[in-house]
Design an enzyme around this catalytic site. Sequence first.
Site, PDB file in Angstrom:
ATOM      1  N   ASN A   9       0.874  -1.178   0.000  1.00 66.99           N
ATOM      2  CA  ASN A   9       0.000   0.000   0.000  1.00 66.99           C
ATOM      3  C   ASN A   9       0.907   1.222   0.000  1.00 66.99           C
ATOM      4  OD1 ASN A   9      -1.892   1.993   0.404  1.00 66.99           O
ATOM      5  ND2 ASN A   9      -2.203   1.524   2.574  1.00 66.99           N
ATOM      6  N   TRP A  10       1.033   1.829  -1.169  1.00 68.88           N
ATOM      7  CA  TRP A  10       1.964   2.967  -1.280  1.00 68.88           C
ATOM      8  C   TRP A  10       1.403   4.229  -0.615  1.00 68.88           C
ATOM      9  CZ3 TRP A  10       4.239   3.205  -6.969  1.00 68.88           C
ATOM     10  CH2 TRP A  10       4.937   2.011  -7.227  1.00 68.88           C
ATOM     11  N   LYS A  11       0.131   4.230  -0.286  1.00 63.99           N
ATOM     12  CA  LYS A  11      -0.523   5.428   0.278  1.00 63.99           C
ATOM     13  C   LYS A  11      -0.283   6.616  -0.664  1.00 63.99           C
ATOM     14  CE  LYS A  11       0.341   3.419   4.771  1.00 63.99           C
ATOM     15  NZ  LYS A  11       0.094   3.510   6.183  1.00 63.99           N
ATOM     16  N   HIS A  94      -9.469   1.245   4.592  1.00 60.76           N
ATOM     17  CA  HIS A  94      -8.208   1.358   5.337  1.00 60.76           C
ATOM     18  C   HIS A  94      -8.432   2.243   6.565  1.00 60.76           C
ATOM     19  CE1 HIS A  94      -4.077   2.433   6.300  1.00 60.76           C
ATOM     20  NE2 HIS A  94      -3.711   1.354   5.631  1.00 60.76           N
ATOM     21  N   GLU A  96      -6.802   4.556   7.766  1.00 62.24           N
ATOM     22  CA  GLU A  96      -6.576   5.990   7.516  1.00 62.24           C
ATOM     23  C   GLU A  96      -7.818   6.625   6.896  1.00 62.24           C
ATOM     24  OE1 GLU A  96      -2.893   5.515   5.396  1.00 62.24           O
ATOM     25  OE2 GLU A  96      -1.948   4.863   7.264  1.00 62.24           O
ATOM     26  N   GLU A 166      -5.715  -5.253  10.362  1.00 66.34           N
ATOM     27  CA  GLU A 166      -4.681  -4.255  10.616  1.00 66.34           C
ATOM     28  C   GLU A 166      -4.966  -3.537  11.933  1.00 66.34           C
ATOM     29  OE1 GLU A 166      -2.563  -2.987   6.860  1.00 66.34           O
ATOM     30  OE2 GLU A 166      -4.348  -1.748   6.923  1.00 66.34           O
ATOM     31  N   GLY A 172       2.028   2.088  10.604  1.00 71.72           N
ATOM     32  CA  GLY A 172       2.911   3.240  10.454  1.00 71.72           C
ATOM     33  C   GLY A 172       3.596   3.653  11.736  1.00 71.72           C
ATOM     34  N   SER A 212       3.116  -2.357  10.211  1.00 70.98           N
ATOM     35  CA  SER A 212       4.575  -2.355  10.360  1.00 70.98           C
ATOM     36  C   SER A 212       5.211  -3.709  10.026  1.00 70.98           C
ATOM     37  CB  SER A 212       4.980  -1.886  11.767  1.00 70.98           C
ATOM     38  OG  SER A 212       4.495  -0.572  11.995  1.00 70.98           O
ATOM     39  N   GLY A 233       2.700  -1.193   4.244  1.00 69.07           N
ATOM     40  CA  GLY A 233       2.774   0.229   3.919  1.00 69.07           C
ATOM     41  C   GLY A 233       4.212   0.656   3.692  1.00 69.07           C
ATOM     42  N   GLY A 234       4.830   1.186   4.736  1.00 67.96           N
ATOM     43  CA  GLY A 234       6.175   1.767   4.631  1.00 67.96           C
ATOM     44  C   GLY A 234       7.183   0.900   3.896  1.00 67.96           C
TER      45      GLY A 234
HETATM   46  C1  PEP Z   1      -0.845  -0.066   5.753  1.00 72.84           C
HETATM   47  O1  PEP Z   1      -0.742   0.977   5.144  1.00 72.84           O
HETATM   48  O2  PEP Z   1      -1.837  -0.784   5.569  1.00 72.84           O
HETATM   49  C2  PEP Z   1       0.202  -0.440   6.696  1.00 72.84           C
HETATM   50  C3  PEP Z   1       0.104  -1.574   7.319  1.00 72.84           C
HETATM   51  O3  PEP Z   1       1.220   0.465   6.865  1.00 72.84           O
HETATM   52  P1  PEP Z   1       2.624   0.159   7.601  1.00 72.84           P
HETATM   53  O4  PEP Z   1       3.145  -1.145   7.025  1.00 72.84           O
HETATM   54  O5  PEP Z   1       3.500   1.312   7.250  1.00 72.84           O
HETATM   55  O6  PEP Z   1       2.350   0.027   9.046  1.00 72.84           O
END
Ligand code: PEP
Length: 250
Positions: A9-11, A94, A96, A166, A172, A212, A233-234
């Site tokens: 997930n590049w956001k 998501h 966010e 999640e 994040g 994460s 994500g990251g």
């Molecule tokens: C996500 O964006 O769904 C996510 C899990 O982000 P991160 O891996 O950065 O925690």
Amino acid sequence: MKNKIIAGNWKMNKNRVEAEQLITQLIPLVKDTSNTVVICVPYTDLCKAVKLTKGTNIHVGAQNCHWKESGAYTGEIAPSMLTELGVEYVVIGHSERRTYFGETDETVLARTKAALQAGLKPIVCIGETLEERNGGNMEKVLSRQVTEGFKDISADELKNIVVAYEPVWAIGTGVTATDEQANDAIAYVRGVFAAKYGKEAADALYIQYGGSMNDKNAAGLLAMSQIDGGLIGGASLVAEKFAAVVNAHK
Ligand code: PEP
């Protein structure tokens, strides 16, 4: 044995030049995996991502879609606008979006339904906040998100859905759920699906862990019996790190 579905997930990251660099680096690094690889990129990178991944084992996803086919919904994107580009997956609900953009179980359901109708595979996100977990309400919250967010979803439709568990406190933040915490929560979620759709359908359902997950912790998480993949994500923003997650489970 299921393979794993690893979705990045590049956001709101990577312009077109950066997207091209990342995808070009990623293609050879993940080409031998038996896992399913998905990159969920910003809308502006979708065309480029579809073009660059053609003929590879990387699938392209968007990060949201609306429930209507067209109309006066400024800033929204219809599911068919995604499929006509060659997009296959879409992230829905998501945390966010739930936190910053007023997404509710009801809108999650509407978006999921519309995505399915258009032929997209929704990756539907659920998860509790730290406050909810510490207050002993994790199961209640997850149960509500599944019950309400999948209210009119048929057993046939469920086959085309991926669920991402999640925990909000792990997204994040660099704080990952332990292998056992993630496995236990997903086992609970699977049980809620089993109560509605039966054990066979619940066992077949792909439930990812997200929060994460990275090149260091992926092997442990992906080895757990209930965890069918990851939403990353990251770590999906760096080709070598994302590839290491993809390749962490053979
Ligand atoms: C996500 O964006 O769904 C996510 C899990 O982000 P991160 O891996 O950065 O925690």
